[in-house]
Design a protein around this motif. Structure first.
Motif, PDB file in Angstrom:
ATOM      1  N   TYR A 138       0.837  -1.200   0.000  1.00 32.03           N
ATOM      2  CA  TYR A 138       0.000   0.000   0.000  1.00 32.03           C
ATOM      3  C   TYR A 138       0.875   1.256   0.000  1.00 32.03           C
ATOM      4  O   TYR A 138       0.661   2.188  -0.773  1.00 32.03           O
ATOM      5  N   GLN A 139       1.901   1.229   0.848  1.00 31.87           N
ATOM      6  CA  GLN A 139       2.814   2.361   0.971  1.00 31.87           C
ATOM      7  C   GLN A 139       3.579   2.590  -0.341  1.00 31.87           C
ATOM      8  O   GLN A 139       3.711   3.726  -0.806  1.00 31.87           O
ATOM      9  N   CYS A 140       4.035   1.522  -0.914  1.00 31.50           N
ATOM     10  CA  CYS A 140       4.828   1.609  -2.150  1.00 31.50           C
ATOM     11  C   CYS A 140       3.971   2.137  -3.303  1.00 31.50           C
ATOM     12  O   CYS A 140       4.431   2.953  -4.116  1.00 31.50           O
ATOM     13  N   LYS A 141       2.764   1.637  -3.363  1.00 32.65           N
ATOM     14  CA  LYS A 141       1.906   2.074  -4.467  1.00 32.65           C
ATOM     15  C   LYS A 141       1.584   3.562  -4.339  1.00 32.65           C
ATOM     16  O   LYS A 141       1.552   4.297  -5.334  1.00 32.65           O
ATOM     17  N   LYS A 142       1.356   3.999  -3.112  1.00 30.45           N
ATOM     18  CA  LYS A 142       1.075   5.403  -2.877  1.00 30.45           C
ATOM     19  C   LYS A 142       2.257   6.271  -3.300  1.00 30.45           C
ATOM     20  O   LYS A 142       2.085   7.289  -3.991  1.00 30.45           O
ATOM     21  N   ASN A 143       3.433   5.838  -2.924  1.00 27.47           N
ATOM     22  CA  ASN A 143       4.642   6.567  -3.325  1.00 27.47           C
ATOM     23  C   ASN A 143       4.775   6.611  -4.847  1.00 27.47           C
ATOM     24  O   ASN A 143       5.131   7.637  -5.429  1.00 27.47           O
ATOM     25  N   PHE A 144       4.511   5.493  -5.426  1.00 26.86           N
ATOM     26  CA  PHE A 144       4.618   5.387  -6.885  1.00 26.86           C
ATOM     27  C   PHE A 144       3.658   6.360  -7.574  1.00 26.86           C
ATOM     28  O   PHE A 144       4.020   7.084  -8.511  1.00 26.86           O
ATOM     29  N   GLU A 145       2.440   6.423  -7.078  1.00 28.83           N
ATOM     30  CA  GLU A 145       1.443   7.327  -7.669  1.00 28.83           C
ATOM     31  C   GLU A 145       1.854   8.795  -7.479  1.00 28.83           C
ATOM     32  O   GLU A 145       1.668   9.614  -8.380  1.00 28.83           O
ATOM     33  N   GLU A 146       2.398   9.077  -6.348  1.00 26.78           N
ATOM     34  CA  GLU A 146       2.824  10.457  -6.081  1.00 26.78           C
ATOM     35  C   GLU A 146       3.952  10.878  -7.029  1.00 26.78           C
ATOM     36  O   GLU A 146       3.933  11.969  -7.605  1.00 26.78           O
ATOM     37  N   ILE A 147       4.904  10.007  -7.172  1.00 27.45           N
ATOM     38  CA  ILE A 147       6.026  10.303  -8.090  1.00 27.45           C
ATOM     39  C   ILE A 147       5.504  10.478  -9.498  1.00 27.45           C
ATOM     40  O   ILE A 147       5.888  11.396 -10.235  1.00 27.45           O
ATOM     41  N   LEU A 148       4.586   9.600  -9.834  1.00 29.89           N
ATOM     42  CA  LEU A 148       4.019   9.656 -11.175  1.00 29.89           C
ATOM     43  C   LEU A 148       3.261  10.967 -11.406  1.00 29.89           C
ATOM     44  O   LEU A 148       3.372  11.591 -12.471  1.00 29.89           O
ATOM     45  N   LYS A 149       2.515  11.402 -10.389  1.00 35.32           N
ATOM     46  CA  LYS A 149       1.757  12.644 -10.500  1.00 35.32           C
ATOM     47  C   LYS A 149       2.674  13.848 -10.613  1.00 35.32           C
ATOM     48  O   LYS A 149       2.462  14.758 -11.424  1.00 35.32           O
ATOM     49  N   GLU A 150       3.691  13.853  -9.781  1.00 29.69           N
ATOM     50  CA  GLU A 150       4.606  14.996  -9.742  1.00 29.69           C
ATOM     51  C   GLU A 150       5.414  15.129 -11.029  1.00 29.69           C
ATOM     52  O   GLU A 150       5.597  16.225 -11.565  1.00 29.69           O
ATOM     53  N   GLN A 151       5.942  14.045 -11.463  1.00 27.20           N
ATOM     54  CA  GLN A 151       6.921  14.110 -12.546  1.00 27.20           C
ATOM     55  C   GLN A 151       6.351  13.822 -13.925  1.00 27.20           C
ATOM     56  O   GLN A 151       6.924  14.187 -14.931  1.00 27.20           O
ATOM     57  N   LEU A 152       5.271  13.156 -13.964  1.00 28.49           N
ATOM     58  CA  LEU A 152       4.746  12.766 -15.276  1.00 28.49           C
ATOM     59  C   LEU A 152       3.357  13.348 -15.483  1.00 28.49           C
ATOM     60  O   LEU A 152       2.358  12.648 -15.386  1.00 28.49           O
ATOM     61  N   ASN A 153       3.326  14.619 -15.728  1.00 26.60           N
ATOM     62  CA  ASN A 153       2.048  15.313 -15.891  1.00 26.60           C
ATOM     63  C   ASN A 153       1.282  14.792 -17.098  1.00 26.60           C
ATOM     64  O   ASN A 153       0.070  14.756 -17.113  1.00 26.60           O
ATOM     65  N   GLU A 154       2.045  14.383 -18.069  1.00 26.82           N
ATOM     66  CA  GLU A 154       1.411  13.880 -19.292  1.00 26.82           C
ATOM     67  C   GLU A 154       0.568  12.648 -19.004  1.00 26.82           C
ATOM     68  O   GLU A 154      -0.586  12.550 -19.390  1.00 26.82           O
TER      69      GLU A 154
END
Lengths: 193, 367
Positions: free
Chosen positions: A171-187
Motif C-alpha cells: 500500500y505504501q509503495c503504491k502510494k509513493n509510486f502514484e505520487e512520483i508519477l503525478k509529480e513528474q509525469l504530468n502527461e
C-alpha cells in the motif's frame, strides 16, 4: 492442479513456484524449436517467434505464480496453445492497426483486460517513476501486479515478517509510486484523469 | 449519495486482476454502471496496472534474452571444447605412430648427422667426496726414482693388511700444533701410495708420540716419498691415532673427524647426464698422476668406455682433483655423431673422448 507426465516438466513448474528465475532461459531453449517453427510457418519472422515465445513463458510464469494453472496435458502442448493464441492476437492487432489510426492506447474491449497498447512515451515515463522507488518497492509492485504472486509468497520472497506487513508495504509503495508519477509525469497524469 | 467503493482501491485492483468472487464482481460491475467516479478510477487503475505489467513484461523478456545468450555462449564454448578434444584425439592417433617410427628407425640414422647437441644432468651420485686440507698446495709431479720403487716394493701388500682396520684423522680446522694428513691414500696392495705426498711436516713442536716414529720414516715423509698414514710398519698411523687421542685428552678433539681408510680408498664420483634418449655416465676416478701447474689441466687423461649401447654410455675417466671436485652443474656434454663426446668444464676447458675406442684418452681440445 498441475498434472504433468514428465519429470522435467514437473521440475520446471516447481522451480517457477520457488521463484527460480533461471528456469526462464531454459524454458526458452527447450521450446524454442517447436514454437518458432509454428510462428515461422504462419507468417512470422524470427523476431516474432522470439517475442511470442517470451510472452508465452511469461504467461506460464504468471499462471504458476498465481497458482491458477490447472493442466492435464503436456507442458509443451499448453505452451503451444498459448503461443498460438498470442500469435493470433498479434496478427489481429496488426491488422487493426494497419486499417485504423493508431490511438494512444487500445483496449481489447474487455473491461478488465490489462493488455492495453500503451504508448512508448507513457511506458517509459512509468518505468522512470518505478525506478525512482526504493528497490524493494519496485520489486514488490512487480511481484504483485505483474507476476501476480500472493501476499504470502511476496512476504517470503522479500523476507517480510508476514502477510500483513507485505500488504502494508505494498500500500505504501503504491502510494509513493502514484505520487512520483503525478509529480513528474504530468502527461500521464493528464491522460489518467 | 456516498460511493461505497470510494476508498476501496483494493476492490478495483482485485477486479482488474480477477481476484474477486463472482458475486462480488457482479455487484461491482452493477455499481460501475451508475458511478462515474468509480469508472474513472477504474480506468486510472487499469492504466497504472497495465503500465506496471508492461514494464514487468519487458524486464522479464530482457531477463530471458540475457539468460538465453549466456546459455548459448556457454554452449558454443562447449562445442569448441568438443572440437578441440576431437582434434587432439586425431593428432594423437596420427602423430604418436609417427613419433614411435621416428625414434625407432629414423633417429638413430639422423643421430649420425646431428651436430652438437647439449646434454642435461639428470642425477649425481657421489659415493665419496675427497677432502683436502685448507690452504694445501698440490705438489708438483715427481718422477719415480729408484728410491720410490724400493719403497713401493716395501709397501706392497702391507697397506692392504692394515687399511681396513686403521683410522686416520682428518682435520676440518687447521690447528697449528697438529700434523696435517694428506688423505691421498690409494687402494691398498697397489703400491702407488708414494706418488704424491701432500703433507709436509709442520713446524709445530713435536709431541711425545711423534718421537716414536723412526727417523728413516720421518725422512721419507719429509722428502715426500710417502704419505703420512702409510708406512711399512704402520707406525705412522698409530702415531696419528695416538695424536688424536692425545689431542682429545687435551680437549682439542673438536678439530677431528674420523673416517675409515676403506672409505677413502673408494675415491670415485659419478656424474650422470641425459642427452635425448641416451644416458651418459661419467665415473670419475681420482688420479694423483696429474698435477696441475698454474691451474692448467693436463693435455690428456686416461678414459675407458665401460659400456655402450644406443641408450647407455658409461665412461671411466681418470681425472685430476680439480675436475673431481667440480660441480657437475657447471659441466656441459656435447655428443657428436654418437661417436665423439666432448666434456666442457668451466673456463672453457674441454676434453674430447672418442667413443669408438674402448680404451682412450680424454684429450683437451679447444672449445
Amino acid at each position: 492442479m498441475l498434472k504433468f507426465s514428465g519429470s522435467q516438466e514437473k521440475e520446471y513448474i516447481q522451480r517457477i513456484k520457488t521463484n527460480d528465475r533461471s528456469v526462464l532461459g531454459e524454458l526458452f531453449i527447450e521450446y524454442q524449436r517447436m514454437i518458432s517453427g509454428y510462428i515461422l510457418k504462419n507468417g512470422g519472422n524470427k523476431n516474432d517467434a522470439e517475442d511470442v515465445l517470451q510472452e508465452t513463458i511469461i504467461v506460464l510464469w504468471q499462471k504458476v505464480s498465481s497458482d491458477s494453472l490447472q493442466l492435464t496435458v503436456k507442458l509443451g502442448t499448453y505452451l503451444m496453445a498459448i503461443a498460438k493464441n498470442k500469435w493470433m492476437a498479434e496478427l489481429r492487432k496488426r491488422k487493426r492497426i494497419v486499417s485504423q489510426e493508431i490511438p494512444d492506447h487500445i483496449s481489447d474491449g474487455n473491461p478488465t483486460s490489462l493488455d492495453s497498447l500503451l504508448s512508448q512515451e507513457k511506458i517509459e515515463s512509468v518505468r522512470q517513476a518505478l525506478n525512482m522507488l526504493q528497490p524493494i518497492c519496485k520489486k514488490l509492485l512487480l511481484l504483485y501486479y505483474f507476476e501476480e504472486k500472493s501476499m504470502k509468497e511476496i512476504s517470503k520472497i522479500l523476507n517480510l515478517a508476514n502477510t500483513d506487513v507485505a500488504k502494508s508495504k505494498k500500500y505504501q509503495c503504491k502510494k509513493n509510486f502514484e505520487e512520483i508519477l503525478k509529480e513528474q509525469l504530468n502527461e500521464l497524469e493528464g491522460d489518467i484523469e | 449519495m456516498t460511493c461505497k467503493y470510494n476508498n476501496d482501491t483494493e476492490t478495483f485492483e482485485n477486479y482488474l486482476l480477477d481476484r474477486i468472487p463472482q458475486t462480488e464482481r457482479t455487484d461491482f460491475e452493477t455499481h460501475l454502471k451508475t458511478c462515474e467516479a468509480c469508472r474513472t478510477k477504474l480506468e486510472k487503475e487499469k492504466l497504472l496496472l497495465a503500465s506496471l505489467r508492461e514494464i514487468g513484461k519487458r524486464e522479464m523478456k530482457d531477463e530471458i534474452r540475457r539468460q538465453v545468450l549466456l546459455k548459448q555462449s556457454k554452449k558454443t564454448f562447449t562445442d569448441w571444447g568438443m572440437i578441440l578434444k576431437v582434434a587432439a584425439v586425431i593428432l594423437f592417433v596420427v602423430i604418436t605412430p609417427g613419433l614411435i617410427y621416428y625414434y625407432q628407425y629414423m633417429a638413430p640414422q639422423l643421430a649420425q648427422y646431428a651436430v652438437k647437441e647439449k646434454t642435461k644432468i639428470i642425477d649425481i651420485d657421489t659415493s665419496h667426496s675427497r677432502t683436502r686440507l685448507e690452504g694445501q698446495e698440490l705438489p708438483e709431479r715427481r718422477q719415480i726414482t729408484a728410491d720410490d720403487a724400493r719403497v713401493n716394493e716395501t709397501l706392497k701388500g702391507k697397506v692392504g693388511e692394515v687399511a681396513s682396520e686403521q683410522i686416520i684423522e682428518k682435520r676440518t680446522t687447521p690447528a697449528a700444533e697438529e700434523i696435517p694428513v694428506s688423505g691421498d691414500v690409494l687402494e691398498g696392495g697397489q703400491g702407488i701410495g708414494v706418488d704424491r705426498a701432500d703433507g709436509e711436516i709442520q713446524k709445530e713442536e713435536p709431541t711425545s708420540p711423534r718421537q716414536s716414529v723412526p727417523e728413516e720414516m720421518m725422512d721419507l715423509i719429509s722428502r715426500g716419498k710417502i704419505a703420512p698414514g702409510l708406512s711399512q710398519e704402520g707406525k705412522v698411523l698409530h702415531y696419528e691415532k695416538e695424536t688424536a687421542i692425545s689431542a682429545a685428552s687435551d680437549k682439542k678433539s673438536t678439530y677431528y673427524q674420523r673416517e675409515t681408510l676403506s672409505k677413502l680408498t673408494q675415491a670415485q664420483k659419478i656424474w650422470q647426464f641425459r642427452q635425448a634418449s641416451q644416458n651418459i655416465t661419467l665415473q670419475l676416478q681420482l688420479s694423483d698422476t696429474f698435477v696441475l701447474k698454474d691451474k692448467k689441466f693436463p693435455e690428456m687423461t686416461p678414459a675407458q668406455v665401460i659400456y655402450q649401447d644406443s641408450l647407455e654410455t658409461t665412461i671411466e675417466w681418470l681425472v685430476p682433483p680439480e675436475i673431481f671436485e667440480l660441480d657437475p652443474n657447471q659441466v656441459t656434454l656435447y655428443l657428436f655423431d654418437s661417436k665423439n663426446l666432448q666434456i666442457q668444464l668451466p673456463d672453457k676447458v674441454t676434453y674430447h673422448i672418442d667413443l669408438q675406442q674402448r680404451i682412450q684418452e680424454a684429450v683437451q681440445v679447444r672449445p
